[in-house]
Design an enzyme around this catalytic site. Structure first.
Site, short mmCIF file in Angstrom:
data_model
loop_
_atom_site.label_atom_id
_atom_site.label_comp_id
_atom_site.label_asym_id
_atom_site.label_seq_id
_atom_site.Cartn_x
_atom_site.Cartn_y
_atom_site.Cartn_z
N CYS A 1 8.28 41.25 10.46
CA CYS A 1 6.89 41.63 10.71
C CYS A 1 6.04 41.38 9.47
CB CYS A 1 6.80 43.09 11.12
SG CYS A 1 5.12 43.62 11.53
N CYS B 1 3.42 48.19 6.48
CA CYS B 1 3.58 49.63 6.73
C CYS B 1 4.65 50.19 5.81
CB CYS B 1 3.95 49.87 8.19
SG CYS B 1 2.82 49.10 9.37
N CYS C 1 8.25 51.18 7.18
CA CYS C 1 8.94 50.35 8.17
C CYS C 1 9.95 49.38 7.57
CB CYS C 1 7.92 49.58 9.00
SG CYS C 1 8.69 48.67 10.35
N CYS D 1 11.42 51.65 26.71
CA CYS D 1 10.33 51.28 25.81
C CYS D 1 10.76 50.06 25.01
CB CYS D 1 9.99 52.43 24.87
SG CYS D 1 9.57 53.96 25.72
N CYS E 1 7.50 50.88 29.10
CA CYS E 1 6.54 51.02 28.00
C CYS E 1 6.76 49.86 27.04
CB CYS E 1 6.76 52.36 27.29
SG CYS E 1 5.66 52.64 25.86
N CYS F 1 0.31 55.77 25.10
CA CYS F 1 1.28 56.50 24.29
C CYS F 1 0.90 56.28 22.84
CB CYS F 1 2.69 55.99 24.57
SG CYS F 1 3.98 56.74 23.55
N ARG G 1 6.53 63.84 22.64
CA ARG G 1 7.83 63.18 22.49
C ARG G 1 8.46 63.48 21.13
NH1 ARG G 1 8.56 59.82 26.68
NH2 ARG G 1 6.70 59.51 27.96
#
Length: 364
Positions: free
Chosen positions: A54, A58, A61, A98, A130, A190, A262
């Site tokens: 990616c 972040c 991450c 998901c 999702c 979400c 969640r």
């Protein structure tokens, strides 16, 4: 006891968060019982359909390409691979799959077409679908909706104030704009965040203000505890206490009474007693399976043992919102536009993130 309202302030949420614990738990449990079955918890399975590489920075991450972690990158899975994983999840008691892809944003083309086919395939298995694919346009949201997508996940991560200390490659507004694009379709939202990234309690309240003042509020709010991964900028942050997680769950339940809260990342560090208190405080969804994308998660058999011990039942699919219909690709009313949206790049630097990036270069 509060009904759904959208004029929450940070001060009002802090007053709730800081209540004596027994009062907070009682209020949250009372709200929970008004809007939900307290003995039912949804079991979801999170599947990384494209891992690593990616371009974002972040700080939490391990999938960011600029950091050196043990995550092995994988190209996009095939539709058949995803179907096999979905069937396995269904047999283990999951009602939702998901799918996560480590992208900055969705790009029209063959890979997105394959994701749409994955959505069609899983929806036909009578499971909620999702996706979390990064930022999306309104047209892309409509195409996902046509395919049968039930929910789109796009977390705010933290408050707008603290966001600039976590991520520099996209703006907080981009996240809100993506949620806005999802809202223009019939897909549910979400969106939640992570606690334990070095933020203040005021930032936790700020994140809840951003979510709770949306109208409508998100149908689903994941509350994650930071899992500090070696090689990421946040690798040395100490885990939060279970009491902080319980307070966050309870506060979320009170300010967003109809939302599914969640209990997400960080459950491997929680005892069964701690998780039970989170369920009592209003959490009514967990992710099952040994991994949450790339971080550890309790084994599904352990979760089913816990459910039995606590007298909890897995929630059936489409309990909250009706199952969407699937439109086949050839019948779609929304065609690819080949869009190239200008998502922002704020341009500032975060010392902690830059240090991790330089450390990764030295280890190459």
């Amino acid at each position: 006891m509060s009904e759904v309202k959208h004029n929450w302030t940070k001060e009002a949420i802090l007053d709730i968060y800081n209540k004596p614990l027994m009062e907070l738990l009682y209020e949250a449990a009372t709200v929970h019982r008004k809007f939900h079955d307290p003995n039912t918890v949804q079991v979801s399975t999170l599947l990384s359909i494209k891992t690593g590489g990616c371009p974002e920075d972040c700080g939490y991450c391990p999938q960011a390409a600029r950091y050196h972690t043990d995550v092995e990158g994988n190209d996009l899975m095939s539709v058949q691979q995803v179907k096999a994983q979905a069937l396995r999840a269904k047999s283990s008691g999951s009602s939702r799959v998901c799918m996560g892809a480590a992208w900055r944003n969705v790009k029209d083309g063959p890979e997105f077409d394959n994701v749409l086919e994955m959505v069609r395939t899983i929806n036909k298995l009578d499971m909620e679908v999702c996706c979390t694919l990064g930022m999306i346009t309104e047209n892309q949201a409509q195409r996902l909706a046509e395919a049968g997508l039930y929910a789109y996940n796009h977390n705010l991560d933290t408050s707008e104030d603290y966001y600039k200390d976590v991520i520099s490659t996209r703006a907080f507004k981009d996240r809100l704009d993506t949620i806005g694009n999802v809202r223009k379709s019939n897909v549910t939202v979400c969106s939640g965040g992570i606690i334990g990234m070095g933020e203040k309690i005021e930032d936790r309240a700020g994140m809840l203000v951003a979510l709770a003042t949306l109208d409508p509020q998100p149908e689903s709010v994941p509350i994650n505890a930071l899992v500090a991964v070696k090689g990421t900028p946040m690798e040395d942050i100490e885990p939060i206490s279970i009491w902080e997680m319980i307070r966050m769950v309870a506060t979320t339940r009170i300010v967003m009474p109809e939302t599914q809260v969640r209990l997400s990342a960080g459950r491997t560090e929680m005892s069964r007693e701690g998780q039970a208190m989170c369920f009592f405080a209003g959490a009514n969804s967990i992710f099952a399976g040994d991994k949450l994308l790339t971080t550890p998660n309790p084994d599904v058999n352990q979760d089913m043992e816990m459910f039995k011990l606590l007298g909890l039942n897995p929630q059936k699919p489409f309990t909250k919102v009706a199952q969407p219909k699937t439109v086949e690709a050839q019948d779609s009313q929304f065609q690819t536009l080949g869009e190239k949206p200008k998502w922002s790049r704020p341009g500032h630097t975060i010392d902690r993130n830059e240090s991790a990036k330089q450390k990764a270069k030295l280890s190459e």
